[in-house]
Design an enzyme around this catalytic site. Structure first.
Site, PDB file in Angstrom:
ATOM      1  N   ASN A  57       0.796  -1.221   0.000  1.00  0.00           N
ATOM      2  CA  ASN A  57       0.000   0.000   0.000  1.00  0.00           C
ATOM      3  C   ASN A  57       0.834   1.278   0.000  1.00  0.00           C
ATOM      4  OD1 ASN A  57       0.491  -1.164   2.694  1.00  0.00           O
ATOM      5  ND2 ASN A  57      -0.442   0.718   3.465  1.00  0.00           N
TER       6      ASN A  57
ATOM      7  N   HIS B  68     -13.885   0.616  -1.018  1.00  0.00           N
ATOM      8  CA  HIS B  68     -13.597   2.035  -1.256  1.00  0.00           C
ATOM      9  C   HIS B  68     -12.253   2.284  -1.931  1.00  0.00           C
ATOM     10  CE1 HIS B  68     -10.755   3.115   2.127  1.00  0.00           C
ATOM     11  NE2 HIS B  68     -11.221   1.964   2.577  1.00  0.00           N
TER      12      HIS B  68
ATOM     13  N   CYS C  36      -4.636   4.442   7.213  1.00  0.00           N
ATOM     14  CA  CYS C  36      -5.592   3.668   8.021  1.00  0.00           C
ATOM     15  C   CYS C  36      -5.187   3.625   9.487  1.00  0.00           C
ATOM     16  CB  CYS C  36      -5.705   2.253   7.464  1.00  0.00           C
ATOM     17  SG  CYS C  36      -6.271   2.198   5.761  1.00  0.00           S
TER      18      CYS C  36
END
Length: 388
Positions: free
Chosen positions: A156, A206, A331
């Protein structure tokens, strides 16, 4: 006058796509509960079943093998457990092996005791060390249960693509299971659960233009399944109880179908924009470090360091220039800290890094604005250094 904004944080969340929005608006008009047997309930069930087919098609899976959950973190906590069943018989996982660059949802080890979580190192290039994984699995105690290996397909932060099929081959040779975090991969590269030889995939809506608050755990089959994390009314075939997040699931399905279309052409355009961005960054600041540029990355991600610029300072500076980007993972409740990914790659943990991530709506003007901001911030850094 409000400053024009440029959104370059698609890895954190993608804007809601038009197909997902339209599907959700239609779903909001359906009053039925999908667990009800009357006509309204059957209509809601049919819409969820359609979404299940759409999400399954995104990763080459069978629709019955898709379990809808609240997001990737729940999916991780669902599947990362020592308690499995083979049919009706209990089956124990002895230990979970997670790579050092995993998302926090995976690194925590889910429902495994922390003492039963083993970290697998990565190479300086940011790729899972296959030899180290082989050695760790070879030395385990085979008498205490099966091993589980959890890795991400695309990191990520760096965007680096991991050798998941090779990881799965090693895990299976040692009688283990492979859980793959495919959150940052779907919509950016082709993903097929069978080609990857993965036992489970974790997906998030999302990240691909669907709504927030919904994701999926996808399995290769239904014989071997984890003990449910949420029990109750038996929804999702008993794998995840609770009234379904109906309109979000429908939006997820629509986004999954849309993101499959024109994948190659879409990513070619995005890669061209990213290459233009990185070339401009190199010109403006020759000392800039672009992490992962020498290995296979997804087309949309640029994770970079400007020496002397802290992550939090850089993120604020770009934000003030109207550029939305991230300092690594988004996150962690807004926290900006050291990147465990860069640390795992052997870099100084104090090394700051920022992530620009592009998407289908990113334009040449967006790249020009980002480069103008980058040039300004890099120049300001030099001036400050000279003054000091």
């Amino acid at each position: 006058m409000a400053l024009n904004r440029t959104y370059l944080d698609w890895n954190a969340t993608a804007p809601l796509s038009a197909p997902a929005r339209a599907a959700m608006l239609d779903a909001l008009q359906l009053p039925g509960n999908a667990s009800s047997v009357h006509g309204e309930g059957r209509a809601a069930r049919a819409a969820i079943d359609k979404a299940r087919r759409q999400v399954a098609a995104l990763v080459g899976a069978e629709p019955p093998h898709v379990t809808f959950v609240s997001g990737a973190t729940e999916a991780a906590n669902h599947v990362l457990t020592p308690d499995f069943r083979m049919g009706r018989a209990p089956l124990a996982m002895s230990r979970v092996y997670v790579s050092a660059i995993e998302h926090p949802a995976i690194r925590e080890g889910g429902r495994f005791d922390p003492a039963r979580v083993t970290e697998v190192p990565v190479t300086p290039a940011g790729i899972v060390d296959l030899s180290a994984l082989e050695a760790l699995l070879a030395e385990r105690d085979r008498s205490v249960g099966m091993p589980m290996v959890a890795v991400m397909l695309v990191n990520n932060e760096t965007g680096i693509v991991q050798p998941v099929a090779d990881v799965a081959a090693i895990a299976h040779a040692h009688g283990g299971l492979t859980v793959v975090d495919a959150v940052q991969a779907v919509g950016r590269i082709p993903v097929d659960i069978n080609a990857l030889d993965a036992d489970f995939l974790i997906l998030s809506s999302h990240k691909i233009g669907g709504p927030k608050g919904v994701g999926a755990l996808v399995s290769r089959g239904e014989v071997l399944m984890p003990k449910p994390l949420i029990r109750g009314g038996g929804q999702e075939k008993g794998h995840r109880s609770g009234t379904e997040n109906f309109h979000a699931i429908v939006g997820f399905g629509a986004a999954a179908q849309a993101v499959r279309e024109n994948l190659h052409d879409r990513n070619a355009k995005i890669e061209e924009l990213r290459n233009r961005l990185e070339a401009g960054m190199r010109h403006a600041a020759p000392d800039a470090i672009i992490h992962g540029e020498g290995v296979l990355r997804v087309a949309n991600t640029c994770f970079f360091t400007l020496p002397g610029l802290k992550s939090e300072t850089g993120q604020i500076a770009f934000d003030l220039e109207g550029i939305a980007l991230s300092a690594g993972s988004a996150c962690s409740a807004g926290k900006v800290g050291e990147s465990h990914v860069l640390t795992a790659m052997g870099h100084d943990p104090k090394l700051g890094a920022l992530r620009i991530s592009l998407g289908v709506d990113t334009t040449e003007d967006d790249i020009a604005r980002a480069l103008a901001a980058f040039t300004k911030i890099a120049g300001r850094r030099k001036s400050a250094g000279e003054a000091a």
